[in-house]
Design an enzyme around this catalytic site. Structure first.
Site, PDB file in Angstrom:
ATOM      1  N   ARG A 181       0.846  -1.205   0.000  1.00 47.89           N
ATOM      2  CA  ARG A 181       0.000   0.000   0.000  1.00 47.89           C
ATOM      3  C   ARG A 181       0.871   1.241   0.000  1.00 47.89           C
ATOM      4  NH1 ARG A 181      -3.402  -3.595   2.477  1.00 47.89           N
ATOM      5  NH2 ARG A 181      -5.101  -4.094   1.058  1.00 47.89           N
ATOM      6  N   ASP A 210       0.160  -6.943  -3.103  1.00 48.26           N
ATOM      7  CA  ASP A 210      -1.246  -6.610  -2.892  1.00 48.26           C
ATOM      8  C   ASP A 210      -1.732  -5.881  -4.137  1.00 48.26           C
ATOM      9  OD1 ASP A 210      -3.798  -5.877  -1.603  1.00 48.26           O
ATOM     10  OD2 ASP A 210      -2.771  -6.446   0.241  1.00 48.26           O
ATOM     11  N   HIS A 285      -6.500  -9.700  -3.864  1.00 45.86           N
ATOM     12  CA  HIS A 285      -5.487  -8.674  -3.578  1.00 45.86           C
ATOM     13  C   HIS A 285      -4.324  -8.813  -4.564  1.00 45.86           C
ATOM     14  CE1 HIS A 285      -7.259  -6.790  -0.103  1.00 45.86           C
ATOM     15  NE2 HIS A 285      -7.480  -7.963   0.467  1.00 45.86           N
ATOM     16  N   GLU A 350     -10.293 -12.010   1.833  1.00 47.85           N
ATOM     17  CA  GLU A 350     -11.189 -11.030   1.206  1.00 47.85           C
ATOM     18  C   GLU A 350     -11.419 -11.210  -0.293  1.00 47.85           C
ATOM     19  OE1 GLU A 350     -10.660  -7.255   4.183  1.00 47.85           O
ATOM     20  OE2 GLU A 350      -9.223  -7.346   2.544  1.00 47.85           O
ATOM     21  N   PHE A 442      -2.123  -2.380  14.270  1.00 48.61           N
ATOM     22  CA  PHE A 442      -1.431  -1.132  14.607  1.00 48.61           C
ATOM     23  C   PHE A 442      -1.678  -0.045  13.559  1.00 48.61           C
ATOM     24  CE2 PHE A 442       2.036  -3.208  17.503  1.00 48.61           C
ATOM     25  CZ  PHE A 442       1.024  -3.654  18.341  1.00 48.61           C
ATOM     26  N   ASP A 443      -2.536  -0.335  12.575  1.00 45.95           N
ATOM     27  CA  ASP A 443      -2.958   0.753  11.684  1.00 45.95           C
ATOM     28  C   ASP A 443      -4.166   1.478  12.287  1.00 45.95           C
ATOM     29  OD1 ASP A 443      -4.506  -1.578  11.265  1.00 45.95           O
ATOM     30  OD2 ASP A 443      -4.928  -1.081   9.165  1.00 45.95           O
ATOM     31  N   TRP A 491      -0.791  -2.481   8.482  1.00 46.63           N
ATOM     32  CA  TRP A 491      -1.283  -2.205   7.118  1.00 46.63           C
ATOM     33  C   TRP A 491      -1.050  -0.727   6.843  1.00 46.63           C
ATOM     34  CZ3 TRP A 491      -2.250  -6.536   4.664  1.00 46.63           C
ATOM     35  CH2 TRP A 491      -2.628  -7.665   5.399  1.00 46.63           C
ATOM     36  N   THR A 492      -0.635  -0.421   5.622  1.00 46.60           N
ATOM     37  CA  THR A 492      -0.099   0.934   5.434  1.00 46.60           C
ATOM     38  C   THR A 492      -0.902   1.831   4.483  1.00 46.60           C
ATOM     39  OG1 THR A 492       1.390   0.057   3.753  1.00 46.60           O
ATOM     40  CG2 THR A 492       2.248   0.205   6.002  1.00 46.60           C
ATOM     41  N   GLU A 493      -2.186   1.537   4.323  1.00 45.29           N
ATOM     42  CA  GLU A 493      -2.993   2.435   3.484  1.00 45.29           C
ATOM     43  C   GLU A 493      -2.819   3.882   3.927  1.00 45.29           C
ATOM     44  OE1 GLU A 493      -4.109  -0.371   4.890  1.00 45.29           O
ATOM     45  OE2 GLU A 493      -5.648  -1.348   3.669  1.00 45.29           O
TER      46      GLU A 493
HETATM   47  C1  TNX Z   1      -7.964  -6.110   6.111  1.00 44.64           C
HETATM   48  S1  TNX Z   1      -6.184  -8.190   7.540  1.00 44.64           S
HETATM   49  C2  TNX Z   1      -7.019  -6.651   5.252  1.00 44.64           C
HETATM   50  C3  TNX Z   1      -6.015  -5.777   4.629  1.00 44.64           C
HETATM   51  C4  TNX Z   1      -6.232  -4.343   5.006  1.00 44.64           C
HETATM   52  C5  TNX Z   1      -6.574  -4.235   6.476  1.00 44.64           C
HETATM   53  C6  TNX Z   1      -6.718  -2.846   6.998  1.00 44.64           C
HETATM   54  C7  TNX Z   1      -6.387  -8.760   6.113  1.00 44.64           C
HETATM   55  C8  TNX Z   1      -6.062 -10.161   5.953  1.00 44.64           C
HETATM   56  N1  TNX Z   1      -6.847  -8.001   5.099  1.00 44.64           N
HETATM   57  O1  TNX Z   1      -6.037  -5.956   3.229  1.00 44.64           O
HETATM   58  O2  TNX Z   1      -5.070  -3.637   4.720  1.00 44.64           O
HETATM   59  O3  TNX Z   1      -7.793  -4.911   6.692  1.00 44.64           O
HETATM   60  O4  TNX Z   1      -6.832  -2.821   8.387  1.00 44.64           O
END
Ligand code: TNX
Length: 783
Positions: A181, A210, A285, A350, A442-443, A491-493
């Site tokens: 990200r 991703d 992803h 996801e 931690f995001d 996660w670094t969005e």
């Molecule tokens: C869910 S945790 C995701 C990530 C996102 C994150 C943001 C996971 C397996 N998938 O793709 O970056 O939430 O918190």
């Protein structure tokens, strides 16, 4: 004892020399504080003195030489102590630090002993891993050593006498980093590994691919990085509302790691007892990969690397096409050549299976293999990939979605949507790593939104991380053995820079380290938060950026509508320090009153508070206004129901909602309009009415399209004093609050009515287009 006498002598020396150009400084004594807390630590009287003649020796042989020398190098670098290596490895009777390997199985690979005696220091471990951790602990002790300095030159150090016997509670102590990200250059990866090592983490989960970027060079598929590592630059826009790439627009933002760089990083990690678990996401992803090789999708593309948020995640690998599997196996082969660790992470989270439902190849695969739905097709893909990974002598790990449609035979599950996935997997005799969003993300925000940098959402303050228990009570002792440990995810969005990444991870990493390393019984928040202060000094010495949010004071007013009193309590997470506060809007100082117990406020007040240790301010200030106005505590009748967040008192309790929709001060109406009538009790003279709204389109919250304010003396005939239209939000608008206010010459009224019209449905530009919109309203202020 001897030491204190010594200090006194030196103080005399100091006094005698005032006026001399030479200055003498004695660093103040600090109680030893190691993070994570060792399994066993005993403090003894006295100190070991390190001076120019202190030597270091190692009971090494030809096999262990390298490891010892590395440890000595670490110790010298970390402590900056003048430790000489003994000639011929010989010591005198005293003044030495000795490193030893001992044949003691009870220490395990990672355990160690450190004994700081008055005349020597003995470090023992069974394995080089334990030796490394002994060095970390000794460095922490040394970083707090009392020192005597003349003319900025340190003469001696005193390390308090302690004995430590230490082994970790869990074998998987992980930290994750998403470099897709936002790309983090290799220099930061080294720093990140140093941060992990300092906290005794032993797993670095490297999220390398991703939708928004592919970050690992794969020789057989060069376009993965030529195309997949770059996207158009939309860094000025909110992650979730970024404009898609235009035709022919240059993709300039991104980067990747070459295989050579990765080899060096793997070696650097190994020297610090860190195994890297690489993650190659599948089947979803994967837009960045499909932008490079669209033939492995169901539709054939074309795709572009998206510059920001993608939801739902529908660009996925085609599971009906055998060439997709050959491609993935080729990629994994190069990955396994680079990363020698046991575990390979294949993602699995996801995946929206829309394309699979429409794809003839996927449907044929389901028919041929007797798979009853698309979840089973995902399970087929994961199992087939696992077979390949296992054939190379490795093990596969994936996010908890890999449970759906049936778990692959030897898979380890990373439980992120709560701990339930982990429980299910452990009951099926599969290993699990716990990383639930509730405690390990931690995001998420670590403090109140108004005082923190923009984050993805959520709320995971330091003390909550510290309270995390990786082994759910519902597991039997046997099943609990499958919990390898836990991990925090970054996660670094919303984390574009390394300074920001440090801010989000420090000190929460310290809390997670203690959860994972220290015995469950020794977990003690007050003690931890005292020790954390010394950890902050270490962060500073290392040049790390860290959050002091845990020192922030929360101001919590309690409104009693019966007695019409407002009682205010102040609190902070950290145990140390004192809260000082003011009520008149001025900044508190070291002379402001110390908070001891809740106090009553009976007029409009602006409370400001901060945490002080002695005269030093340790936190930013927090501020809260309590507004006494004519509608306060008065009866409100609401025409349409609200669904969330506030309560019936919210509109007239003297507290205005802030920019965070979930701060408890907003009433949320889901598609409903808003209408409230306030009964002031008696005919009252008023000259101003105002009402506040919140907009946060990312959370489906919109300002109303129109607002009407009216007044009445009998609650039947209302006279309108204000009507306002508000334009519907445009794309990319930042969260905002809107106050609709009307002033007028004094009038006598008893009832005040406010109507606000909900926009109804999210507009076309919104990702939730057509969904019900929220209207958020708070304090109706009458003066
Ligand atoms: C869910 S945790 C995701 C990530 C996102 C994150 C943001 C996971 C397996 N998938 O793709 O970056 O939430 O918190």
């Amino acid at each position: 004892m001897k030491y204190y006498a010594f200090l006194v002598v030196f103080c005399f020396f100091c006094l005698n020399y005032t006026g001399d150009a030479r200055t003498l400084k004695i660093k103040k004594y600090l109680p030893p504080s190691i993070i994570p807390q060792p399994a066993k630590i005993e403090f003894h009287k006295g100190h070991f003195e390190i001076n120019k003649r202190t030597i270091i020796v190692a009971d090494a042989n030809s096999q262990t030489n390298n490891e010892f020398f590395r440890s000595i190098r670490f110790l010298r670098e970390k402590t900056r102590l003048p430790l000489r290596i003994a000639k011929n490895n010989k010591t005198g009777k005293s003044n030495f630090i000795r490193l030893q390997f001992v044949n003691d199985q009870s220490l395990g690979e990672e355990g160690y002993r450190v004994a700081v005696h008055l005349d020597s220091v003995i470090i023992q471990s069974h394995h080089s891993k334990g030796l490394f951790y002994a060095v970390q602990s000794l460095s922490q002790l040394a970083s707090q050593a009392t020192s005597i300095t003349i003319n900025k030159r340190i003469l001696k150090w005193f390390i308090p006498s302690v004995s430590i016997v230490d082994t970790p509670r869990f074998k998987w102590r992980g930290m994750h980093l998403d470099v897709s990200r936002h790309f983090f250059p290799r220099k930061f990866i080294y720093t990140y590994l140093d941060m992990l090592a300092m906290h005794k983490f032993n797993v670095f989960h490297w999220h390398l691919t991703d939708d928004q970027g592919w970050r690992i060079e794969i020789k057989k598929y060069p376009k993965l990085t030529e195309i997949g590592a770059w996207r158009v630059d939309r860094e000025h826009q909110n992650w979730d509302f970024r404009d898609p790439p235009k035709d022919n627009e240059q993709a300039t933002y991104g980067g990747y790691y070459t295989q050579n760089e990765i080899k060096k990083i793997v070696k650097y990690a190994a020297e610090r007892n860190i195994t890297i678990v690489p993650e190659i996401e599948m089947p979803a992803h994967t837009t960045a990969a499909l932008a490079a090789y669209p033939q492995y999708s169901c539709t054939g593309g074309p795709f572009k690397v998206p510059p920001g948020g993608v939801w739902p995640v529908t660009d996925i690998y085609c599971a009906g096409n055998d060439s997709t599997f050959y491609f993935l196996q080729d990629v994994l082969t190069e990955v396994m050549d680079l990363f020698p660790g046991t575990y390979i992470h294949i993602g699995g989270d996801e995946a929206d299976k829309k394309e699979w439902r429409a794809c003839p190849k996927c449907q044929k695969r389901m028919k041929d293999e007797g798979l009853k739905d698309e979840s089973e097709l995902q399970s087929y893909l994961v199992k087939r990939i696992e077979k390949f990974i296992v054939s190379k002598g490795r093990r596969m790990i994936g996010w908890d979605e890999i449970l759906e449609g049936g778990l692959a035979p030897d898979a380890t599950v990373m439980s992120w949507r709560g701990v339930e996935g982990g429980i299910t997997a452990a009951r099926q005799n599969h290993d699990v790593v716990m990383t639930p969003g509730s405690h390990c993300y931690f995001d998420y925000y670590q403090g109140p939104r108004e005082s923190e940098p923009l984050a993805i959402g959520g709320f995971t303050p330091l003390s909550k991380v510290y309270s995390f228990e990786p082994v759910p009570e519902s597991l039997t002792t046997e099943q609990a053995k499958h919990v390898l440990g836990a991990q925090a995810n970054v996660w670094t969005e919303y984390i574009p820079t390394l300074k920001h990444a440090q801010y989000m991870t420090l000190p929460r990493m310290a809390a997670m380290a203690e959860v994972l390393w220290s015995p469950k019984e020794s977990r003690n928040w007050n003690d931890f938060s005292q020790r954390l202060e010394k950890q902050f000094e270490r962060y500073e010495a290392a040049g790390y950026n860290y959050a002091t949010t845990a020192y922030l004071v929360s101001i919590a007013p309690t409104i009693d509508t019966l007695t019409k009193r407002v009682s205010v309590s102040l609190s902070k997470e950290m145990a140390n320090g004192e809260i000082r506060y003011t009520l008149d809007g001025t900044k508190p100082t070291a002379r402001s009153p110390i908070y001891k117990e809740p106090f009553i406020v009976n007029q409009t007040s602006v409370i400001q508070a901060g945490t002080f240790v002695d005269a030093e301010l340790l936190s930013k200030f927090t501020e809260r206004k309590i507004l006494f106005h004519k509608a306060m505590f008065k009866n409100v009748t609401i025409t349409y129901p609200y669904e969330r967040y506030g309560d019936d008192q919210t509109l007239t309790n003297g507290l205005r909602g802030g920019i965070a929709f979930n701060d408890g001060n907003w009433q949320g109406y889901h598609q409903n309009d808003f209408e409230a009538v306030i009964d002031l009790g008696d005919v009252t003279s008023i000259s101003s009415i105002s009402v506040n709204f919140l907009q946060n389109t990312k959370s489906w919250i919109f300002h109303p399209q129109s607002v009407e304010i009216s007044v009445s003396t009998d609650s039947v005939n209302f006279q309108t004093v204000r009507r306002t239209e508000i334009p519907v939000a445009k794309k990319n608008e930042e969260p905002s609050m809107k106050e609709v206010q009307q002033e007028f010459p004094s009038i006598n009224v008893r009832y005040v009515r406010v109507n606000a019209k909900n926009v109804g449905l999210c507009p076309d530009w919104h990702i939730g287009r057509g969904d019900k919109a929220w209207l958020f309203v708070d304090e109706i202020i009458v003066e």
